[in-house]
Motif scaffolding. Structure first.
Motif, PDB file in Angstrom:
ATOM      1  N   VAL A   7     -97.793  85.330  10.470  1.00 47.32           N
ATOM      2  CA  VAL A   7     -98.444  85.452  11.432  1.00 47.32           C
ATOM      3  C   VAL A   7     -99.234  83.936  11.225  1.00 47.32           C
ATOM      4  CG1 VAL A   7    -100.668  86.321  12.775  1.00 47.32           C
ATOM      5  CG2 VAL A   7     -99.258  87.275  11.028  1.00 47.32           C
ATOM      6  N   THR A 118     -97.116  93.628  11.634  1.00 45.17           N
ATOM      7  CA  THR A 118     -96.654  92.861  12.248  1.00 45.17           C
ATOM      8  C   THR A 118     -96.942  91.098  13.463  1.00 45.17           C
ATOM      9  OG1 THR A 118     -97.912  93.350  13.961  1.00 45.17           O
ATOM     10  CG2 THR A 118     -95.894  95.180  12.999  1.00 45.17           C
ATOM     11  N   ASP A 120     -96.879  89.316  15.488  1.00 40.29           N
ATOM     12  CA  ASP A 120     -97.278  89.601  16.852  1.00 40.29           C
ATOM     13  C   ASP A 120     -99.350  90.261  16.504  1.00 40.29           C
ATOM     14  OD1 ASP A 120     -97.687  92.591  16.838  1.00 40.29           O
ATOM     15  OD2 ASP A 120     -96.809  93.486  18.195  1.00 40.29           O
ATOM     16  N   LYS A 122    -100.370  93.214  15.650  1.00 41.40           N
ATOM     17  CA  LYS A 122    -100.929  94.215  16.207  1.00 41.40           C
ATOM     18  C   LYS A 122    -100.862  95.526  15.780  1.00 41.40           C
ATOM     19  CE  LYS A 122    -100.283  96.938  20.384  1.00 41.40           C
ATOM     20  NZ  LYS A 122     -99.029  97.648  21.622  1.00 41.40           N
TER      21      LYS A 122
END
Ligand code: FES
Length: 163
Positions: A7, A118, A120, A122
């Motif tokens: 990330v 994850t 994104d 999230k």
């Protein structure tokens, strides 16, 4: 760690200023690194390489030493937590009732491992010890929501609530 869980670091100027203040407070004291890492993790939620670099530069401690400490102590994490923190209980009562299978299904659905987030930002997955809800085994939590007496078939419905 799988590639897709990287990330992008998105620290703010304010966070960096706070971190510098923390470093200044502990600089020159014996054993400064551990409290600085604790407070840095409170500021950012985790200890990415970019944060370790700021600490290294300002405390004059090598990156390899910092990395060694961060990876040695389980309370430190180099992965961010997701907006939705999924925690599956692997305590004995939950485990004998199949929480390992539920955990595997969540990992497969989200494409990440325990301790990862994850891409994104999230969802993140953690495995926990007994959370004191053995009567509801097997149990998982998503942030403050508790789900009990689960079967693997419940996983899809639970994740859909947080889409
Ligand atoms: S073992 Fe899971 S809640 Fe106790």
């Amino acid at each position: 760690m799988s590639e897709q869980t990287k990330v992008a670091f998105s620290g703010t100027k304010e966070q960096e200023e706070k971190l510098i203040q923390v470093i200044e407070k502990h600089k020159g004291k014996d054993g400064a690194l551990i409290p600085v890492l604790h407070e840095a993790q409170e500021i950012y939620g985790y200890l990415p390489i970019e944060v370790q670099e700021i600490i290294s530069e300002n405390l004059k401690i090598s990156m390899s030493e910092i990395y060694g400490v961060v990876t040695f102590y389980t309370q430190f994490t180099t992965n961010p937590k997701g907006q939705y923190k999924i925690a599956v209980c692997l305590g004995t009562a939950c485990y004998v009732k199949g929480s390992g299978i539920i955990l595997d299904k969540i990992k497969e659905k989200l494409g990440i491992e325990v301790g990862e987030c994850t891409p994104d930002g999230k969802y993140s997955i953690d495995a926990t010890r007994c959370i004191g809800a053995c009567g509801l085994a097997p149990v998982l939590t998503v942030n403050d929501d508790v789900y009990g007496r689960l079967t693997p078939d419940d996983v899809d419905g639970i994740l859909e609530k947080y889409m």
